[in-house]
Design a protein around this motif. Structure first.
Motif, PDB file in Angstrom:
ATOM      1  N   CYS A 234      -6.160   8.500  -7.630  1.00  0.00           N
ATOM      2  CA  CYS A 234      -5.186   9.282  -7.326  1.00  0.00           C
ATOM      3  C   CYS A 234      -4.130   8.858  -6.650  1.00  0.00           C
ATOM      4  O   CYS A 234      -2.849   9.113  -6.538  1.00  0.00           O
ATOM      5  CB  CYS A 234      -5.861  10.545  -6.733  1.00  0.00           C
ATOM      6  SG  CYS A 234      -4.915  11.847  -5.926  1.00  0.00           S
ATOM      7  N   CYS A 235      -4.630   8.009  -5.498  1.00  0.00           N
ATOM      8  CA  CYS A 235      -3.884   7.418  -4.438  1.00  0.00           C
ATOM      9  C   CYS A 235      -3.562   5.905  -4.612  1.00  0.00           C
ATOM     10  O   CYS A 235      -4.360   5.198  -4.717  1.00  0.00           O
ATOM     11  CB  CYS A 235      -4.474   7.666  -3.171  1.00  0.00           C
ATOM     12  SG  CYS A 235      -3.437   7.273  -1.735  1.00  0.00           S
ATOM     13  N   MET A 236      -2.259   5.567  -4.811  1.00  0.00           N
ATOM     14  CA  MET A 236      -1.847   4.155  -5.223  1.00  0.00           C
ATOM     15  C   MET A 236      -0.679   3.673  -4.474  1.00  0.00           C
ATOM     16  O   MET A 236       0.137   4.369  -3.848  1.00  0.00           O
ATOM     17  CB  MET A 236      -1.560   3.971  -6.601  1.00  0.00           C
ATOM     18  CG  MET A 236      -2.653   4.308  -7.705  1.00  0.00           C
ATOM     19  SD  MET A 236      -2.210   3.963  -9.312  1.00  0.00           S
ATOM     20  CE  MET A 236      -1.961   2.252  -9.248  1.00  0.00           C
ATOM     21  N   GLY A 237      -0.841   2.421  -4.394  1.00  0.00           N
ATOM     22  CA  GLY A 237       0.436   1.892  -3.588  1.00  0.00           C
ATOM     23  C   GLY A 237       1.727   2.015  -4.431  1.00  0.00           C
ATOM     24  O   GLY A 237       1.719   2.026  -5.648  1.00  0.00           O
ATOM     25  N   ILE A 238       2.739   2.097  -3.784  1.00  0.00           N
ATOM     26  CA  ILE A 238       4.359   2.462  -4.392  1.00  0.00           C
ATOM     27  C   ILE A 238       4.540   1.376  -5.368  1.00  0.00           C
ATOM     28  O   ILE A 238       4.815   1.583  -6.299  1.00  0.00           O
ATOM     29  CB  ILE A 238       5.201   2.847  -3.472  1.00  0.00           C
ATOM     30  CG1 ILE A 238       5.052   4.200  -2.771  1.00  0.00           C
ATOM     31  CG2 ILE A 238       6.665   2.845  -4.009  1.00  0.00           C
ATOM     32  CD1 ILE A 238       5.843   4.427  -1.546  1.00  0.00           C
ATOM     33  N   ASN A 239       4.392   0.034  -4.643  1.00  0.00           N
ATOM     34  CA  ASN A 239       4.784  -1.152  -5.605  1.00  0.00           C
ATOM     35  C   ASN A 239       3.598  -1.576  -6.313  1.00  0.00           C
ATOM     36  O   ASN A 239       3.613  -2.017  -7.402  1.00  0.00           O
ATOM     37  CB  ASN A 239       5.166  -2.135  -4.424  1.00  0.00           C
ATOM     38  CG  ASN A 239       6.476  -1.847  -3.673  1.00  0.00           C
ATOM     39  OD1 ASN A 239       7.494  -1.251  -4.477  1.00  0.00           O
ATOM     40  ND2 ASN A 239       6.562  -2.057  -2.717  1.00  0.00           N
ATOM     41  N   SER A 240       2.493  -1.761  -5.713  1.00  0.00           N
ATOM     42  CA  SER A 240       1.435  -2.424  -6.716  1.00  0.00           C
ATOM     43  C   SER A 240       0.095  -2.425  -5.352  1.00  0.00           C
ATOM     44  O   SER A 240       0.182  -2.123  -4.334  1.00  0.00           O
ATOM     45  CB  SER A 240       1.551  -3.825  -7.050  1.00  0.00           C
ATOM     46  OG  SER A 240       1.739  -4.817  -5.850  1.00  0.00           O
ATOM     47  N   GLY A 241      -1.063  -2.522  -5.992  1.00  0.00           N
ATOM     48  CA  GLY A 241      -2.062  -2.718  -5.080  1.00  0.00           C
ATOM     49  C   GLY A 241      -2.589  -1.217  -4.708  1.00  0.00           C
ATOM     50  O   GLY A 241      -2.308  -0.177  -4.939  1.00  0.00           O
ATOM     51  N   TYR A 242      -3.546  -1.171  -3.864  1.00  0.00           N
ATOM     52  CA  TYR A 242      -4.142   0.056  -3.408  1.00  0.00           C
ATOM     53  C   TYR A 242      -4.003   0.363  -1.953  1.00  0.00           C
ATOM     54  O   TYR A 242      -5.028   0.469  -1.225  1.00  0.00           O
ATOM     55  CB  TYR A 242      -5.670   0.067  -3.734  1.00  0.00           C
ATOM     56  CG  TYR A 242      -5.588  -0.128  -5.234  1.00  0.00           C
ATOM     57  CD1 TYR A 242      -5.595   1.065  -6.022  1.00  0.00           C
ATOM     58  CD2 TYR A 242      -5.841  -1.285  -5.930  1.00  0.00           C
ATOM     59  CE1 TYR A 242      -5.704   0.744  -7.565  1.00  0.00           C
ATOM     60  CE2 TYR A 242      -5.818  -1.515  -7.460  1.00  0.00           C
ATOM     61  CZ  TYR A 242      -5.829  -0.501  -8.184  1.00  0.00           C
ATOM     62  OH  TYR A 242      -5.547  -0.671  -9.533  1.00  0.00           O
ATOM     63  N   SER A 243      -2.810   0.332  -1.387  1.00  0.00           N
ATOM     64  CA  SER A 243      -2.459   0.451   0.233  1.00  0.00           C
ATOM     65  C   SER A 243      -2.565   2.076   0.359  1.00  0.00           C
ATOM     66  O   SER A 243      -1.619   2.574   1.216  1.00  0.00           O
ATOM     67  CB  SER A 243      -1.335  -0.171   0.675  1.00  0.00           C
ATOM     68  OG  SER A 243      -0.253   0.302  -0.233  1.00  0.00           O
ATOM     69  N   CYS A 244      -3.462   2.781   0.001  1.00  0.00           N
ATOM     70  CA  CYS A 244      -3.684   4.182   0.189  1.00  0.00           C
ATOM     71  C   CYS A 244      -3.695   4.556   1.823  1.00  0.00           C
ATOM     72  O   CYS A 244      -4.648   3.926   2.406  1.00  0.00           O
ATOM     73  CB  CYS A 244      -4.578   4.634  -0.585  1.00  0.00           C
ATOM     74  SG  CYS A 244      -5.045   6.546  -0.612  1.00  0.00           S
TER      75      CYS A 244
END
Length: 295
Positions: A234-244
């Protein structure tokens, strides 16, 4: 976190690896308790201590994982041992309690991050299980009579592993390694129970619980739960990865949150949503009832 905070959590990052309740909250509720207080928030005395304490640190393992400043499992047991030495808790308290031991795979993540190979992992897994066994023996030696230890969930199905397939397929090789970990864990628990001539230790089977929910998309004894794309977070980084939950220097969000977290099994790259954990707990409930039938 105390149960009174739950209403503020769902749907947004709030300092937890989820948007709300996690497994420990549901297990506490099953036992008729409020969620255990975090050890770092502990205030001596009062009703909060009667609900137990949570010694977990996000990202920790049986060994030092992402820096020695993060207490490993042995150090976490030291914290509890210190409270017993100070008579905050007694052996009687422990004999009338349930100890939950969770190992979520951070040792393996750290191993790979530090250049470990797939071939070397086969030799590393027994080292992790052996250290876990020493920790379990120590907890039993402190007086614990009921110890739940979690099996490893299917790490190959976590979003950080399924992103390369557009969240459509689990990583089979990762899950094979998890299967080896869980096999050794089962053998270890059987041996500990045999050596202690008791049924002190039992496994909470997160592997099969996760697999059941993911395969059935949540439609398992809980009709109001449905995860159409269960591997997608559900929650994802805007560019890439998982910087929720991350923001830039100006406070702008570096992540997006799906419209309905209740329709997602995973919150971020590795952890379920509140709805996801509720589905997992639902699959575990019958085995919990069996274990605690005479407890």
């Amino acid at each position: 976190m105390e149960g009174t905070l739950w209403q503020h959590l769902p749907g947004k990052p709030a300092g937890r690896f989820s948007d709300g309740r996690v497994l420990t909250d549901y297990l506490a509720k099953f036992l008729g308790l409020k969620s255990p207080l975090a050890y770092t928030w502990m205030k001596l005395g009062g009703k909060k201590l009667r609900n137990g304490l949570n010694f977990a640190y996000g990202g920790s393992g049986v060994f030092n994982t992402y820096g020695s400043l993060l207490p490993n499992m042995s150090t976490q047991i030291d914290f509890f041992d210190k409270l017993m030495n100070e008579s905050i808790y007694t052996k009687w308290d422990l004999q009338s309690s349930v100890v939950l031991v969770c190992l979520a795979g951070n040792d393996y993540g750290a191993y790979v991050s530090n250049g470990g190979t797939a071939q070397g992992l086969q030799n590393f897994i027994p080292l992790v299980i052996n250290q876990l066994a020493l920790n379990l023996k120590r907890i039993h030696g402190l007086g614990a009579t009921k110890v739940a230890v979690t099996s490893l969930e299917p790490l190959g199905c976590l979003p950080r592993m399924t992103e390369t397939s557009s969240f459509q397929q689990c990583n089979a090789s990762q899950n094979l390694a998890v299967g080896y970990h869980n096999l050794l864990l089962q053998q270890t628990v059987d041996k500990l129970n045999n050596d202690t001539k008791s049924s002190t230790f039992f496994i909470l089977d997160l592997y099969n619980s996760f697999t059941t929910v993911l395969q059935q998309k949540g439609d398992y004894q809980a009709g109001d739960l449905r995860f159409e794309t269960p591997l997608k977070p559900c929650c994802m980084g805007i560019n890439s990865g998982y910087s929720c939950g991350s923001v830039d220097n100006n406070g702008a969000k570096l992540y997006t949150v799906c419209n309905d977290p209740k329709s997602a099994f995973f919150w971020g790259g590795s952890h379920p949503t509140e709805a996801g954990w509720r589905a997992v707990y639902t699959t575990l409930k019958s085995s919990l009832e069996q274990v605690f039938k005479f407890y």
